[in-house]
Motif scaffolding. Structure first.
Motif, PDB file in Angstrom:
ATOM      1  N   GLU A 206       8.315   5.610   3.562  1.00  0.00           N
ATOM      2  CA  GLU A 206       6.917   5.057   2.021  1.00  0.00           C
ATOM      3  C   GLU A 206       7.734   3.603   1.969  1.00  0.00           C
ATOM      4  OE1 GLU A 206       5.341   8.229   0.074  1.00  0.00           O
ATOM      5  OE2 GLU A 206       4.956   9.183   1.324  1.00  0.00           O
TER       6      GLU A 206
ATOM      7  N   GLY B  95       9.697   9.280   0.970  1.00  0.00           N
ATOM      8  CA  GLY B  95       9.153   9.595   2.012  1.00  0.00           C
ATOM      9  C   GLY B  95       8.638  10.567   2.040  1.00  0.00           C
TER      10      GLY B  95
ATOM     11  N   PRO C 236       7.845   1.142   5.961  1.00  0.00           N
ATOM     12  CA  PRO C 236       7.816   1.503   6.037  1.00  0.00           C
ATOM     13  C   PRO C 236       6.803   2.174   7.097  1.00  0.00           C
ATOM     14  CG  PRO C 236       7.150   0.434   4.579  1.00  0.00           C
ATOM     15  CD  PRO C 236       7.652  -0.470   5.542  1.00  0.00           C
TER      16      PRO C 236
END
Length: 187
Positions: free
Chosen positions: A65, A79, A103
């Motif tokens: 992420e 993440g 990401p």
């Protein structure tokens, strides 16, 4: 020829050389033991870094992420971890995959617990193999030092000891080099 109170010069010189030889042998023995312990420690660390660390771990991927690059080789990412079979799913905080990732990228990982994640198993195996190979090379160096410390004075090292030591050192160093390259490529 008497030179000192009842002794001969040759006998006096021989005693000094004998003491120096003994000190060298003791130093070689102590250094050999130290290098051997270091080599065995690296062998144990290789086991703990590879097979022991992965025992009970769940292989999968972390969908990144965000990544905070602290340096080129050390990034801290967050993440979601998903196992390859899809049964395990964790929130991955403070995951250190090595280099920073964008990401949405999927990074191979191993879940050691819901809070602990390690890079892909193949990376850990490469790092473990690197430690083991360097430990083998150090055991070869220790063999040379210890054989010099414990063989009788004036006696040459046996061919088997010399060959074994050379194989351990050269093979261990070659394995360390190959392991470092493989670990860098896989990371």
């Amino acid at each position: 020829m008497r030179t000192r109170e009842g002794g001969t010069g040759a006998a006096t010189r021989g005693t000094g050389a004998s003491i120096r030889s003994t000190v060298r042998r003791v130093a070689a023995g102590l250094l050999g033991l130290l290098v051997l312990l270091l080599g065995l420690g690296l062998l144990a660390a290789g086991y703990l870094e590879g097979p022991a660390k992965l025992d009970g771990g769940t292989p999968g991927t972390v969908t990144v992420e965000r990544c905070d690059p602290r340096s080129f080789e050390d990034a801290v990412c967050t993440g979601v971890f998903r196992s390859h079979d899809g049964e395990v799913r964790h929130r991955a905080e403070d995951f250190r995959p090595g280099a920073p990732h964008d990401p949405g990228e999927e990074v191979e990982a191993v879940s050691l617990s819901p809070e602990r994640f390690a890079p892909a198993a193949r990376v850990l195996w490469a790092q473990a193999a690197n430690l083991v190979c360097f430990g083998v090379a150090l055991c070869g160096v220790a063999l040379f030092l210890l054989s010099g410390a414990f063989r009788p004075v004036g006696r040459a090292r046996s061919r088997a000891t010399g060959l074994t030591g050379r194989v351990l050192v050269v093979g261990g160093l070659a394995g360390t080099g190959v392991g470092a390259i493989v670990a860098a490529v896989l990371a």
